[in-house]
Motif scaffolding. Structure first.
Motif, PDB file in Angstrom:
ATOM      1  N   ASP A 115      41.675 117.980 -55.875  1.00  0.00           N
ATOM      2  CA  ASP A 115      41.158 116.912 -56.740  1.00  0.00           C
ATOM      3  C   ASP A 115      42.152 116.693 -57.871  1.00  0.00           C
ATOM      4  OD1 ASP A 115      39.657 115.083 -58.135  1.00  0.00           O
ATOM      5  OD2 ASP A 115      38.002 116.438 -58.546  1.00  0.00           O
ATOM      6  N   SER A 116      42.519 115.436 -58.069  1.00  0.00           N
ATOM      7  CA  SER A 116      43.390 115.032 -59.172  1.00  0.00           C
ATOM      8  C   SER A 116      44.728 115.768 -59.152  1.00  0.00           C
ATOM      9  CB  SER A 116      42.684 115.246 -60.508  1.00  0.00           C
ATOM     10  OG  SER A 116      41.463 114.543 -60.536  1.00  0.00           O
ATOM     11  N   THR A 117      45.413 115.705 -58.040  1.00  0.00           N
ATOM     12  CA  THR A 117      46.705 116.375 -57.899  1.00  0.00           C
ATOM     13  C   THR A 117      47.826 115.494 -58.420  1.00  0.00           C
ATOM     14  OG1 THR A 117      47.014 115.501 -55.684  1.00  0.00           O
ATOM     15  CG2 THR A 117      45.938 117.646 -55.869  1.00  0.00           C
ATOM     16  N   GLY A 118      48.990 116.075 -58.571  1.00  0.00           N
ATOM     17  CA  GLY A 118      50.170 115.346 -59.031  1.00  0.00           C
ATOM     18  C   GLY A 118      50.929 114.730 -57.869  1.00  0.00           C
ATOM     19  N   LYS A 119      52.147 114.325 -58.142  1.00  0.00           N
ATOM     20  CA  LYS A 119      52.998 113.672 -57.157  1.00  0.00           C
ATOM     21  C   LYS A 119      53.714 114.728 -56.313  1.00  0.00           C
ATOM     22  CE  LYS A 119      56.685 110.260 -56.828  1.00  0.00           C
ATOM     23  NZ  LYS A 119      57.511 109.310 -57.583  1.00  0.00           N
ATOM     24  N   ALA A 120      53.830 114.468 -54.999  1.00  0.00           N
ATOM     25  CA  ALA A 120      54.566 115.349 -54.094  1.00  0.00           C
ATOM     26  C   ALA A 120      55.845 114.641 -53.670  1.00  0.00           C
ATOM     27  CB  ALA A 120      53.726 115.691 -52.867  1.00  0.00           C
ATOM     28  N   VAL A 121      56.982 115.324 -53.804  1.00  0.00           N
ATOM     29  CA  VAL A 121      58.272 114.738 -53.444  1.00  0.00           C
ATOM     30  C   VAL A 121      59.010 115.709 -52.537  1.00  0.00           C
ATOM     31  CG1 VAL A 121      60.465 113.855 -54.317  1.00  0.00           C
ATOM     32  CG2 VAL A 121      58.381 113.526 -55.661  1.00  0.00           C
ATOM     33  N   ALA A 122      59.479 115.205 -51.402  1.00  0.00           N
ATOM     34  CA  ALA A 122      60.256 116.010 -50.461  1.00  0.00           C
ATOM     35  C   ALA A 122      61.623 115.361 -50.275  1.00  0.00           C
ATOM     36  CB  ALA A 122      59.538 116.120 -49.123  1.00  0.00           C
ATOM     37  N   HIS A 123      62.670 116.186 -50.269  1.00  0.00           N
ATOM     38  CA  HIS A 123      64.039 115.694 -50.102  1.00  0.00           C
ATOM     39  C   HIS A 123      64.745 116.485 -49.007  1.00  0.00           C
ATOM     40  CE1 HIS A 123      63.876 113.452 -53.882  1.00  0.00           C
ATOM     41  NE2 HIS A 123      63.357 114.530 -54.440  1.00  0.00           N
ATOM     42  N   GLU A 124      65.697 115.841 -48.369  1.00  0.00           N
ATOM     43  CA  GLU A 124      66.636 116.505 -47.455  1.00  0.00           C
ATOM     44  C   GLU A 124      65.972 117.448 -46.454  1.00  0.00           C
ATOM     45  OE1 GLU A 124      69.635 115.256 -47.538  1.00  0.00           O
ATOM     46  OE2 GLU A 124      69.033 114.113 -49.304  1.00  0.00           O
ATOM     47  N   GLY A 125      65.025 116.927 -45.700  1.00  0.00           N
ATOM     48  CA  GLY A 125      64.389 117.698 -44.641  1.00  0.00           C
ATOM     49  C   GLY A 125      63.221 118.554 -45.091  1.00  0.00           C
ATOM     50  N   GLY A 126      62.863 118.499 -46.352  1.00  0.00           N
ATOM     51  CA  GLY A 126      61.752 119.290 -46.853  1.00  0.00           C
ATOM     52  C   GLY A 126      60.413 118.615 -46.588  1.00  0.00           C
ATOM     53  N   GLY A 148      47.726 112.555 -55.766  1.00  0.00           N
ATOM     54  CA  GLY A 148      48.865 111.798 -56.296  1.00  0.00           C
ATOM     55  C   GLY A 148      49.685 111.155 -55.200  1.00  0.00           C
ATOM     56  N   ASP A 149      50.738 110.475 -55.606  1.00  0.00           N
ATOM     57  CA  ASP A 149      51.640 109.821 -54.659  1.00  0.00           C
ATOM     58  C   ASP A 149      52.443 110.865 -53.891  1.00  0.00           C
ATOM     59  OD1 ASP A 149      50.841 107.330 -55.562  1.00  0.00           O
ATOM     60  OD2 ASP A 149      52.427 107.251 -57.080  1.00  0.00           O
ATOM     61  N   ALA A 150      52.854 110.508 -52.683  1.00  0.00           N
ATOM     62  CA  ALA A 150      53.706 111.369 -51.867  1.00  0.00           C
ATOM     63  C   ALA A 150      54.959 110.579 -51.517  1.00  0.00           C
ATOM     64  CB  ALA A 150      52.973 111.807 -50.608  1.00  0.00           C
ATOM     65  N   GLU A 151      56.113 111.200 -51.714  1.00  0.00           N
ATOM     66  CA  GLU A 151      57.383 110.515 -51.479  1.00  0.00           C
ATOM     67  C   GLU A 151      58.328 111.425 -50.701  1.00  0.00           C
ATOM     68  OE1 GLU A 151      61.122 109.404 -54.276  1.00  0.00           O
ATOM     69  OE2 GLU A 151      59.143 108.830 -55.032  1.00  0.00           O
ATOM     70  N   ALA A 152      58.894 110.898 -49.630  1.00  0.00           N
ATOM     71  CA  ALA A 152      59.848 111.656 -48.826  1.00  0.00           C
ATOM     72  C   ALA A 152      61.142 110.861 -48.722  1.00  0.00           C
ATOM     73  CB  ALA A 152      59.288 111.928 -47.439  1.00  0.00           C
ATOM     74  N   SER A 157      62.504 114.571 -43.704  1.00  0.00           N
ATOM     75  CA  SER A 157      61.585 114.869 -44.805  1.00  0.00           C
ATOM     76  C   SER A 157      60.205 114.300 -44.507  1.00  0.00           C
ATOM     77  CB  SER A 157      62.097 114.257 -46.114  1.00  0.00           C
ATOM     78  OG  SER A 157      63.327 114.823 -46.457  1.00  0.00           O
ATOM     79  N   SER A 158      59.162 114.952 -45.030  1.00  0.00           N
ATOM     80  CA  SER A 158      57.807 114.426 -44.894  1.00  0.00           C
ATOM     81  C   SER A 158      57.012 114.747 -46.146  1.00  0.00           C
ATOM     82  CB  SER A 158      57.114 115.023 -43.670  1.00  0.00           C
ATOM     83  OG  SER A 158      56.861 116.397 -43.853  1.00  0.00           O
ATOM     84  N   ALA A 159      56.166 113.807 -46.512  1.00  0.00           N
ATOM     85  CA  ALA A 159      55.294 113.993 -47.678  1.00  0.00           C
ATOM     86  C   ALA A 159      53.943 113.384 -47.350  1.00  0.00           C
ATOM     87  CB  ALA A 159      55.905 113.342 -48.907  1.00  0.00           C
ATOM     88  N   VAL A 160      52.877 114.072 -47.733  1.00  0.00           N
ATOM     89  CA  VAL A 160      51.525 113.632 -47.428  1.00  0.00           C
ATOM     90  C   VAL A 160      50.682 113.677 -48.689  1.00  0.00           C
ATOM     91  CG1 VAL A 160      49.447 114.146 -46.095  1.00  0.00           C
ATOM     92  CG2 VAL A 160      51.688 114.477 -45.071  1.00  0.00           C
ATOM     93  N   SER A 161      49.879 112.652 -48.889  1.00  0.00           N
ATOM     94  CA  SER A 161      48.887 112.619 -49.955  1.00  0.00           C
ATOM     95  C   SER A 161      47.525 112.624 -49.266  1.00  0.00           C
ATOM     96  CB  SER A 161      49.057 111.359 -50.800  1.00  0.00           C
ATOM     97  OG  SER A 161      48.058 111.295 -51.777  1.00  0.00           O
ATOM     98  N   GLY A 162      46.815 113.735 -49.355  1.00  0.00           N
ATOM     99  CA  GLY A 162      45.530 113.841 -48.684  1.00  0.00           C
ATOM    100  C   GLY A 162      45.405 115.169 -47.978  1.00  0.00           C
TER     101      GLY A 162
END
Length: 166
Positions: A115-126, A148-152, A157-162
């Motif tokens: 609940d109410s998480t921050g932003k997730a960012v993945a770079h270079e295969g993370g 929060g937002d998820a950015e890859a 790279s992969s990022a998931v919000s949820g």
């Protein structure tokens, strides 16, 4: 139209109902949902209890449980959204608080919640998750609310919000 946070809350409620069916959390969830929808009216509460029983019956006997579970999640999300939309500001906030308490109850019974998480960012295969990461066949419900937002960026790279199951 509901604010994005309330729509996400309704979605988490739908997920909780569908995932709690047939678990130890069901009895308590069932009572709380009946109270939430009943709003002091025993007839309305009874109608919701009948709908919940129908959901549990369907999910208990479904051959393609994953498809039916998704369908039931959507149905209950819609019911929660309709309830929240029907209430005035203070009533809506009170019902949203009750729905959050219901989610906390289900999680405490068996499961995970973010609940109410921050932003997730993945770079270079993370990989990154702002929400709940489930590995293997973890049992119990999982809900993500106000993630929060998820950015890859970068190859692989992969990022998931949820909620993500690995």
């Amino acid at each position: 139209m509901l604010a994005e946070a309330l729509t996400a809350l309704a979605a988490a409620g739908g997920t909780a109902v569908a995932q709690a069916a047939g678990t130890d959390a069901w009895k308590g969830l069932r009572r709380r949902v009946g109270d939430l929808f009943g709003r002091g009216d025993p007839d309305r509460a009874e109608s919701e209890l009948e709908r919940l029983d129908h959901t549990a019956e369907i999910l208990g006997g479904a051959k393609d449980n994953a498809t039916e579970r998704l369908r039931q999640e959507g149905l209950w999300q819609g019911r929660f959204e309709a309830l929240l939309e029907s209430l005035d500001g203070p009533g809506r906030e009170h019902a949203a608080g009750e729905l959050r308490e219901l989610l906390a109850f289900v999680v405490a019974s068996a499961g995970d919640v973010a609940d109410s998480t921050g932003k997730a960012v993945a770079h270079e295969g993370g990989s990154a998750v702002t929400g709940v990461r489930r590995k293997g066949n973890q049992a119990g419900p999982a809900a993500a609310v106000n993630t929060g937002d998820a950015e890859a960026t970068g190859s692989g790279s992969s990022a998931v919000s949820g909620v993500v199951k690995e």
